[in-house]
Design an enzyme around this catalytic site. Structure first.
Site, PDB file in Angstrom:
ATOM      1  N   CYS A 134      -3.343 -29.922 -32.391  1.00 19.16           N
ATOM      2  CA  CYS A 134      -3.959 -28.865 -31.581  1.00 19.16           C
ATOM      3  C   CYS A 134      -3.443 -28.995 -30.148  1.00 19.16           C
ATOM      4  O   CYS A 134      -2.231 -28.967 -29.923  1.00 19.16           O
ATOM      5  CB  CYS A 134      -5.482 -28.976 -31.693  1.00 19.16           C
ATOM      6  SG  CYS A 134      -6.449 -27.740 -30.828  1.00 19.16           S
ATOM      7  N   ASP A 189      -1.786 -18.279 -36.998  1.00 18.68           N
ATOM      8  CA  ASP A 189      -2.545 -18.995 -35.973  1.00 18.68           C
ATOM      9  C   ASP A 189      -2.567 -18.151 -34.696  1.00 18.68           C
ATOM     10  O   ASP A 189      -1.525 -17.956 -34.067  1.00 18.68           O
ATOM     11  CB  ASP A 189      -1.875 -20.344 -35.713  1.00 18.68           C
ATOM     12  CG  ASP A 189      -2.660 -21.215 -34.752  1.00 18.68           C
ATOM     13  OD1 ASP A 189      -3.583 -20.699 -34.084  1.00 18.68           O
ATOM     14  OD2 ASP A 189      -2.355 -22.416 -34.670  1.00 18.68           O
ATOM     15  N   HIS A 221      -5.423 -23.098 -38.315  1.00 21.25           N
ATOM     16  CA  HIS A 221      -5.367 -23.947 -37.132  1.00 21.25           C
ATOM     17  C   HIS A 221      -6.383 -25.080 -37.289  1.00 21.25           C
ATOM     18  O   HIS A 221      -7.565 -24.841 -37.512  1.00 21.25           O
ATOM     19  CB  HIS A 221      -5.709 -23.114 -35.890  1.00 21.25           C
ATOM     20  CG  HIS A 221      -5.644 -23.900 -34.615  1.00 21.25           C
ATOM     21  ND1 HIS A 221      -4.474 -24.113 -33.929  1.00 21.25           N
ATOM     22  CD2 HIS A 221      -6.611 -24.552 -33.921  1.00 21.25           C
ATOM     23  CE1 HIS A 221      -4.716 -24.850 -32.860  1.00 21.25           C
ATOM     24  NE2 HIS A 221      -6.014 -25.119 -32.832  1.00 21.25           N
TER      25      HIS A 221
END
Length: 251
Positions: A134, A189, A221
């Site tokens: 992330c 995403d 994601h």
């Protein structure tokens, strides 16, 4: 898998002291270093388990609390299973904390983390590897460009905002990167739309960076994080294969 020991450590930085988790093979011999950059939810049991798995493959792994300026982990109280759609207040609390971590601060911290690994008797001499998730994928790319002398390989998974049209976009460091890079993108995403994937690929190719970028079809994601609603077992295992393969090639 090699038996592993894990412990809490404190890493001095220019701005204070970052609490962190350290995992390494139990024999105590020096091993190649790996710096693991957290996702937005921060240092917690799941990330410690991920560090243990990497250590079990023969590495010494440091997982710092990137939000240490706001306190020791957990900075925000988290449920055992994280589903932001059911608990929107989690991101309401995390948002300001994430914004506090500017790129300038993050790279100052990177110097501290890389310096700590270089001084540790549990880490073998030479450059280290990075893996990030992330927001951590973004920091892995920035760090690879910031300290190319210390980074031999870097991986990023379900990263967001990797190649924006802004002047501080991470992909703009491509010309400084000497490490081999691997990116595993989440499919569909919102934080990394197709034009950013294409822009990243083009920047890395034009800079001559050894790299591979792959889109994990059907993976959301956050797909590597087993304690969240975004988890995909198939995507996570594909990530493990790619990451460990990169580490094997590097070390």
């Amino acid at each position: 898998m090699t038996p592993v020991l894990g412990s809490s450590v404190d890493v001095p930085t220019e701005d204070g002291v970052a609490d962190a988790y350290l995992a390494h093979p139990a024999d105590g011999a020096p091993r190649p270093g790996v710096l693991l950059y957290q996702d937005a939810f921060g240092l917690r049991p799941h990330l410690r388990a991920m560090a243990d798995r990497i250590a079990g493959a023969g590495h010494t792994v440091l997982v710092p609390n990137l939000f240490y300026r706001q306190g020791r982990a957990p900075v925000v109280e988290l449920p055992e299973f994280i589903d932001p759609s059911a608990r929107p207040e989690i991101f309401e609390k995390l948002g300001p904390v994430i914004r506090e971590l500017t790129d300038e601060r993050a790279m100052r911290d990177a110097d501290a983390f890389l310096g700590w690994l270089a001084q540790s008797p549990l880490v073998s001499d030479g450059p280290v590897a990075l893996t990030g998730y992330c927001m951590g994928a973004r920091l892995a790319l920035l760090t690879a460009g910031h300290r190319p002398d210390r980074v031999a390989a870097a991986a990023g998974f379900h990263g967001g905002r990797l190649a924006t049209d802004q002047p501080d976009s991470p992909h703009l460091v491509a010309g400084k990167v000497t490490a081999e890079l691997y990116f595993g993108h989440a499919d569909d995403d919102p934080s990394l739309p197709p034009e950013q994937i294409e822009r990243l690929e083009q920047a890395l190719t034009e800079a001559g960076v050894r790299h591979r970028c792959e889109v994990y079809e059907g993976a959301r994601h956050g797909f590597t994080q087993a304690d969240t609603a975004a988890y995909s077992e198939e995507g996570a295992e594909r990530h493990w294969a790619a990451l460990l393969d990169l580490l094997d090639r590097t070390f």
